[in-house]
Design a protein around this motif. Structure first.
Motif, PDB file in Angstrom:
ATOM      1  N   GLU A  68       0.783  -1.133  -0.057  1.00 41.96           N
ATOM      2  CA  GLU A  68      -0.128  -0.080  -0.072  1.00 41.96           C
ATOM      3  C   GLU A  68       0.726   1.124   0.106  1.00 41.96           C
ATOM      4  O   GLU A  68       1.718   1.348   0.981  1.00 41.96           O
ATOM      5  N   GLY A  69       0.563   2.185  -0.999  1.00 36.93           N
ATOM      6  CA  GLY A  69       1.579   3.136  -1.167  1.00 36.93           C
ATOM      7  C   GLY A  69       2.941   2.850  -1.609  1.00 36.93           C
ATOM      8  O   GLY A  69       3.162   1.902  -2.099  1.00 36.93           O
ATOM      9  N   ALA A  70       4.024   3.680  -1.168  1.00 34.05           N
ATOM     10  CA  ALA A  70       5.348   3.543  -1.822  1.00 34.05           C
ATOM     11  C   ALA A  70       5.798   2.466  -0.634  1.00 34.05           C
ATOM     12  O   ALA A  70       5.856   2.602   0.405  1.00 34.05           O
ATOM     13  N   VAL A  71       6.444   1.274  -1.097  1.00 37.86           N
ATOM     14  CA  VAL A  71       6.813   0.281  -0.265  1.00 37.86           C
ATOM     15  C   VAL A  71       7.935  -0.347  -0.862  1.00 37.86           C
ATOM     16  O   VAL A  71       8.071  -0.334  -2.417  1.00 37.86           O
ATOM     17  N   GLU A  72       9.178  -0.748  -0.278  1.00 40.44           N
ATOM     18  CA  GLU A  72      10.365  -1.288  -0.599  1.00 40.44           C
ATOM     19  C   GLU A  72      10.387  -2.762   0.159  1.00 40.44           C
ATOM     20  O   GLU A  72      10.361  -2.827   1.423  1.00 40.44           O
ATOM     21  N   VAL A  73      10.559  -3.801  -0.565  1.00 38.25           N
ATOM     22  CA  VAL A  73      10.840  -4.937  -0.050  1.00 38.25           C
ATOM     23  C   VAL A  73      12.271  -5.567  -0.349  1.00 38.25           C
ATOM     24  O   VAL A  73      12.753  -5.198  -1.753  1.00 38.25           O
ATOM     25  N   THR A  74      12.891  -6.420   0.402  1.00 44.00           N
ATOM     26  CA  THR A  74      14.282  -7.138   0.096  1.00 44.00           C
ATOM     27  C   THR A  74      13.679  -8.378  -0.274  1.00 44.00           C
ATOM     28  O   THR A  74      13.012  -9.172   0.358  1.00 44.00           O
ATOM     29  N   LEU A  75      14.455  -8.773  -1.431  1.00 41.49           N
ATOM     30  CA  LEU A  75      14.038 -10.139  -1.998  1.00 41.49           C
ATOM     31  C   LEU A  75      15.111 -11.173  -1.355  1.00 41.49           C
ATOM     32  O   LEU A  75      16.409 -11.074  -1.239  1.00 41.49           O
ATOM     33  N   ALA A  76      14.649 -12.379  -0.823  1.00 45.94           N
ATOM     34  CA  ALA A  76      15.372 -13.224  -0.342  1.00 45.94           C
ATOM     35  C   ALA A  76      15.964 -14.346  -1.416  1.00 45.94           C
ATOM     36  O   ALA A  76      15.313 -14.851  -2.391  1.00 45.94           O
ATOM     37  N   PRO A  77      17.287 -14.770  -1.398  1.00 47.79           N
ATOM     38  CA  PRO A  77      17.778 -15.411  -2.638  1.00 47.79           C
ATOM     39  C   PRO A  77      17.140 -16.941  -2.557  1.00 47.79           C
ATOM     40  O   PRO A  77      17.507 -17.685  -3.846  1.00 47.79           O
ATOM     41  N   THR A  78      16.556 -17.282  -1.382  1.00 51.19           N
ATOM     42  CA  THR A  78      16.171 -18.729  -1.406  1.00 51.19           C
ATOM     43  C   THR A  78      14.480 -18.667  -1.957  1.00 51.19           C
ATOM     44  O   THR A  78      14.136 -19.830  -1.855  1.00 51.19           O
ATOM     45  N   ARG A  79      14.061 -17.579  -2.319  1.00 46.10           N
ATOM     46  CA  ARG A  79      12.663 -17.626  -2.841  1.00 46.10           C
ATOM     47  C   ARG A  79      12.368 -17.337  -4.172  1.00 46.10           C
ATOM     48  O   ARG A  79      13.394 -16.528  -4.803  1.00 46.10           O
ATOM     49  N   ARG A  80      11.417 -17.434  -4.757  1.00 48.31           N
ATOM     50  CA  ARG A  80      11.054 -17.044  -6.082  1.00 48.31           C
ATOM     51  C   ARG A  80       9.710 -15.844  -5.746  1.00 48.31           C
ATOM     52  O   ARG A  80       9.105 -16.095  -4.927  1.00 48.31           O
ATOM     53  N   TYR A  81       9.801 -15.009  -6.819  1.00 45.58           N
ATOM     54  CA  TYR A  81       8.835 -13.941  -6.818  1.00 45.58           C
ATOM     55  C   TYR A  81       8.016 -13.637  -7.945  1.00 45.58           C
ATOM     56  O   TYR A  81       8.589 -13.737  -9.119  1.00 45.58           O
ATOM     57  N   LEU A  82       6.713 -13.105  -7.872  1.00 45.54           N
ATOM     58  CA  LEU A  82       6.026 -12.812  -8.728  1.00 45.54           C
ATOM     59  C   LEU A  82       5.373 -11.397  -8.493  1.00 45.54           C
ATOM     60  O   LEU A  82       4.805 -11.149  -7.561  1.00 45.54           O
ATOM     61  N   ALA A  83       5.958 -10.256  -9.066  1.00 46.74           N
ATOM     62  CA  ALA A  83       5.488  -8.958  -8.727  1.00 46.74           C
ATOM     63  C   ALA A  83       4.534  -8.426  -9.761  1.00 46.74           C
ATOM     64  O   ALA A  83       4.817  -8.556 -10.845  1.00 46.74           O
TER      65      ALA A  83
END
Ligand code: ZN
Length: 250
Positions: free
Chosen positions: A175-190
């Motif tokens: 919600e709004g401006a958000v930054e996340v750090t991605l973990a090397p052990t996971r896959r992501y769909l953004a």
């Protein structure tokens, strides 16, 4: 490498200009447009020209369902979308129509896949709204990171690497401006969220910033001249709902 993601511009020139100014100010190494350059808004030709110019200078663009409908027809679209598409088709010149028709459905590079809807049968234009949709998407590609648009709802789905079963995917709704750090052990769909027709209750334009070195992904929100975009849609005689919803972001 820092990559800017934009999607679902929907012929909203005011929103596109604001987002590109923000991107150019920050400075990125690559621009990726995830589709739906046209449809709904009043400036399809100008938006196509801007994206085509960016692509000529190294940006990547994939095809959205509205871009595809310009050459394939409006079957399966809502009445407002179909009305807007008929109008849009008359506004875009032959060069612009060719550009939209020639856009690829997907683009893969490094550990990333770019697609408008879902990598699970991209031409079916399925929506990734929940973790079950995300699991179907993860199963359809080896890419660790999938970037898409289409729902106009910023979201992040993630799962462990390896063989996935039901319940393995989790969701996060920025919600709004958000930054996340991605973990090397996971896959992501953004799901990046829409530049020109946000539908998450926030009328500000949305774009995404991925930093490959830092492994961060940020959703950025930007106010823009909604009133002018609305006035143009109204003046074009397009359905009322198309300009009304810009102020509400729904
Ligand atoms: Zn769209």
């Amino acid at each position: 490498m820092r990559i800017a993601f934009i999607t679902d511009i929907h012929a909203n020139l005011e929103a596109l200009k604001a987002v590109l100014a923000d991107i150019d100010l920050i400075g990125v190494d690559r621009l990726v447009c995830l589709g739906d350059i046209v449809g709904y808004g009043a400036d399809p030709q100008a938006c196509v020209d801007i994206i085509a110019e960016r692509v000529a200078h190294g940006a990547i663009a994939v095809k959205g369902n509205h871009d595809a409908a310009m050459s394939l027809g409006v079957a399966g679209m809502s009445r407002a979308a179909a009305n807007a598409l008929v109008w849009t088709t008359a506004q875009v010149d032959a060069v612009g129509c060719r550009f939209l028709a020639d856009l690829p459905m997907v683009h893969a590079e490094a550990d990333r896949l770019y697609v408008h809807a879902s990598p699970n049968d991209p031409l079916a234009w399925g929506y990734v709204f929940d973790t079950a949709d995300a699991l179907d998407a993860f199963a359809a590609t080896d890419a660790r990171l999938i970037f898409c648009g289409h729902t106009h709802m910023p979201a992040l789905f993630h799962a462990p690497t390896g063989v996935l079963g039901a319940g393995d995917a989790l969701s996060f709704w920025p919600e709004g401006a958000v930054e996340v750090t991605l973990a090397p052990t996971r896959r992501y769909l953004a799901v990046i969220g829409s530049v020109g027709q946000p539908r998450d209750g926030d009328p500000s334009a949305c774009w995404g910033l991925y930093d490959e070195e830092k492994q961060t992904l940020a959703w950025r929100r930007l106010p823009y001249d909604v009133a002018t975009a609305q006035a143009k849609i109204r003046a074009a005689g397009l359905p009322e709902r198309l300009w009304m919803r810009l102020a509400a972001g729904r």
